[in-house]
Design a protein around this motif. Structure first.
Motif, mmCIF file in Angstrom:
data_model
loop_
_atom_site.group_PDB
_atom_site.id
_atom_site.type_symbol
_atom_site.label_atom_id
_atom_site.label_comp_id
_atom_site.label_asym_id
_atom_site.label_seq_id
_atom_site.Cartn_x
_atom_site.Cartn_y
_atom_site.Cartn_z
ATOM 1 N N THR A 2 -3.644 -1.148 -0.402
ATOM 2 C CA THR A 2 -3.129 -2.455 -0.825
ATOM 3 C C THR A 2 -2.084 -2.297 -1.905
ATOM 4 O OG1 THR A 2 -4.791 -2.740 -2.539
ATOM 5 C CG2 THR A 2 -5.400 -3.452 -0.318
ATOM 6 N N SER A 3 -1.248 -3.330 -2.017
ATOM 7 C CA SER A 3 -0.211 -3.315 -3.058
ATOM 8 C C SER A 3 -0.823 -3.328 -4.447
ATOM 9 C CB SER A 3 0.718 -4.522 -2.868
ATOM 10 O OG SER A 3 -0.035 -5.735 -2.932
ATOM 11 N N THR A 4 -2.050 -3.896 -4.555
ATOM 12 C CA THR A 4 -2.726 -3.938 -5.862
ATOM 13 C C THR A 4 -2.986 -2.542 -6.388
ATOM 14 O OG1 THR A 4 -3.806 -6.011 -5.234
ATOM 15 C CG2 THR A 4 -4.726 -4.805 -7.113
ATOM 16 N N GLN A 6 -1.368 0.177 -5.574
ATOM 17 C CA GLN A 6 -0.079 0.775 -5.911
ATOM 18 C C GLN A 6 0.413 0.269 -7.263
ATOM 19 O OE1 GLN A 6 1.562 3.203 -4.321
ATOM 20 N NE2 GLN A 6 3.071 3.174 -5.987
ATOM 21 N N GLN A 7 0.192 -0.999 -7.525
ATOM 22 C CA GLN A 7 0.597 -1.574 -8.814
ATOM 23 C C GLN A 7 -0.189 -0.950 -9.963
ATOM 24 O OE1 GLN A 7 0.003 -5.771 -8.249
ATOM 25 N NE2 GLN A 7 1.826 -6.028 -6.942
#
Length: 462
Positions: A2-4, A6-7
Motif C-alpha cells: 500500500t501507499s501508506t 511506502q509513505q
C-alpha cells in the motif's frame, strides 16, 4: 504494497537523511526499497549482501530508531537480497542484527526448519563422553585447554569470541569443543548450545535451498546462543553456504553469542574462503592443538586402558607411546586392538603382543642414531671422557675409541667421511683409514666384535 507503507518508509528516510551526509544517504539508503510489510514485519530490498553488512555496522542503530519512531516498537526488520546476481530464486531474507529477539529454535535434524520447530525439545548434539574430566592435558595442548576451560567456566565472558581451534586430524579438537559446550550447558542450562559439523551444515543448507526454506535455515541458526562448528575447511569453495554462514556468524557475534570453530589449518591457510569471513574468524583468538607429545600420549594410553578395563604394563605403555606419535585417535585404536587380540587369543598384554598389533597398524619408528649418540655410547662402554675423543690426544685407548666412533657413525648414520672428519677435527683420509682398520680387525678379533656389539646395544637403548 500500500501507499501508506511506502509513505512510512519515506518518513524513515527523511529522519535518516537529517542525521547523515547527502553522499552517505545517496550511497547507502537511496538504493533500498520496501519489499513487503505484514504483521509488523518489514522487509527491505537491498542490492547485495555487502549492503546488509555495511548498513548494520555503520547505520544499524540509526535505522532501527527511525523505524521504531515511524512504525512503532513492535517492528521487526529483515533485509532481502539475491545471493547470485540475476537469479531471483537465490533471494534470501536475513533478519537485522538489531531487530527483535529471535525465536527459540528446536531439534537440528536434516531438515529442522518447519513451523512447529519451537515446540520440539532442543538437542545440542553434544556427546557427553567428550568432557573435560577425561580430556588429557600436556604442553602440546595447554593453551587451547586453558582457554576452553575459561569459556566453559564463565560463559558470560566473551573475551575469546570467536575461538578458532586448528590442528591436524586426531589431536583432540572435537573432544575439546564438546567439552566446552557441555561445561556451558552445565552452568547455563537455558542456553541453546549447538554442535554441528560443517558437512552437516552444508547438507542442511542444500536441503533448505532445494525446498525454498533458506530463510528458515538462517533464522534457525541466528537463534542459537553458542554455535560450535567443526571442520570449517569443508566449506571451502561452497560459495552459497559460505554466504549463509557469514550472515549467521555476523548476527551471532554482534549479538554477543559465543562462536567456536575448528579447522585442520590456520585461518590464513584456508584458501577458497572469502576474505571477509576469514577476517571475522580472526576477531577473537586462534589457538593450535599440536601433535601429542610423549607425556600426553602416555596419559591417553593409561586413561583409555583404565576405561576399557585393560591392564597394560609400563614397558608396553612406553613402547606404544614412543611409536604411535601422530594422533590421539590412533592411540585409542591401538588400545582397542590390544584388548581385542588379548581377549581373542587368551594372551596377556606384553611387548610381543604390542609389537604384533603395532606391526599391523603403523610403521614402527626406528630410533634415529646420530653422531653424539655414537660418541657417548663409545665413551660410556670404554669408561672414558667423551671430550677426549674430540681432543688431539694420541693415547692408545683414546685413538681406539676415536676409530670406533668413525666406524659406527659410518655404519649407522648417513654422514659422509668428510662430515665425520670435520666433527673430529681430522682429515678425510684419517677417517677412511680408521674405518678400514676396524673392518680388518673385526675379521680376527673376537673381543672387538663383542665390544662393538655391546656399544650397539647401548645405541639402540639410548
Amino acid at each position: 504494497m500500500t501507499s501508506t507503507i511506502q509513505q512510512k518508509w519515506e518518513q524513515c528516510c527523511q529522519l535518516i537523511s537529517s542525521n547523515v551526509s547527502e553522499a552517505q544517504f545517496n550511497a547507502w539508503f537511496k538504493p533500498i526499497s520496501v519489499k513487503s510489510y505484514a504483521n509488523n514485519r518489514l522487509t527491505l530490498s537491498v542490492p547485495t549482501a555487502y549492503f546488509v553488512e555495511h548498513i548494520e555496522e555503520h547505520y544499524g542503530s540509526l535505522l532501527i530508531k527511525a523505524l521504531v519512531k515511524v512504525f512503532g516498537k513492535g517492528i521487526e526488520l529483515f533485509f532481502h537480497y539475491k545471493q547470485v546476481n540475476n537469479e531471483p530464486t537465490s533471494g534470501v531474507d536475513v533478519k537485522a542484527v538489531k531487530g527483535s529477539p529471535a525465536v527459540k529454535p528446536g531439534l537440528p535434524d536434516a531438515n529442522p526448519f518447519n513451523n512447529s520447530i519451537s515446540k520440539v525439545a532442543f538437542d545440542s548434539q553434544l556427546n557427553p563422553r567428550y568432557n573435560f574430566d577425561n580430556y588429557c592435558g600436556s604442553v602440546s595442548n595447554k593453551i587451547a585447554l586453558s582457554i576452553g576451560k575459561a569459556i566453559g567456566n564463565n560463559p558470560d565472558n566473551k573475551t575469546f569470541n570467536p575461538l578458532f581451534i586448528f590442528g591436524p586430524s586426531g589431536v583432540g579438537k572435537t573432544h575439546l569443543m564438546h567439552a566446552i559446550g557441555l561445561a556451558i550447558k552445565e552452568r547455563r542450562p537455558e542456553r541453546r548450545v549447538m554442535y554441528t559439523s560443517s558437512r552437516l551444515f552444508e547438507s542442511q543448507f542444500t536441503a533448505a535451498s532445494r525446498n525454498g526454506k533458506i530463510n528458515d535455515f538462517i533464522y534457525f541458526y541466528q537463534g542459537i546462543d553458542v554455535l560450535i562448528i567443526d571442520d570449517i575447511q569443508d566449506l571451502i569453495d561452497k560459495e552459497k553456504t559460505q554466504n549463509a554462514f557469514f550472515h549467521i556468524f555476523s548476527h551471532l557475534h554482534l549479538n554477543n553469542r559465543q562462536i567456536i570453530i575448528s579447522s585442520d589449518c590456520a585461518p590464513a591457510q584456508l584458501k577458497g574462503m572469502p576474505e571477509r569471513l576469514l577476517t571475522r574468524m580472526k576477531w577473537g583468538i586462534t589457538v593450535e592443538l599440536e601433535r601429542p607429545d610423549i607425556q600426553l600420549r602416555r596419559e591417553v594410553l593409561e586413561q583409555k586402558s583404565l576405561q576399557d578395563g585393560l591392564t597394560i604394563p609400563a614397558e608396553v605403555l612406553d613402547f606404544i607411546a614412543e611409536n604411535v606419535t601422530d594422533s590421539i585417535r590412533e592411540l585409542e585404536g591401538i588400545v582397542a586392538s590390544l584388548l581385542a587380540h588379548a581377549t581373542a587369543l587368551g594372551r596377556e598384554v606384553n611387548l610381543d603382543l604390542a609389537r604384533y598389533v603395532l606391526s599391523n597398524s603403523i610403521k614402527i619408528n626406528k630410533r634415529q642414531i646420530n653422531f653424539e649418540m655414537v660418541t657417548n655410547s663409545v665413551a660410556q662402554h670404554l669408561n672414558i671422557d667423551p671430550e677426549s675423543i674430540y681432543s688431539k690426544g694420541r693415547k692408545r685407548e683414546v685413538s681406539d675409541a676415536r676409530q670406533l666412533v668413525m666406524y659406527l657413525v659410518k655404519k649407522h648414520t648417513k654422514m659422509s667421511s668428510t662430515a665425520i672428519a670435520t666433527r673430529l677435527s681430522r682429515t678425510h683420509a684419517t677417517v677412511l683409514h680408521g674405518v678400514k682398520t676396524i673392518e680388518e680387525r673385526l675379521q680376527f678379533e673376537k673381543p672387538l666384535q663383542e665390544t662393538i656389539s655391546a656399544i650397539e646395544t647401548l645405541l639402540h637403548n639410548a
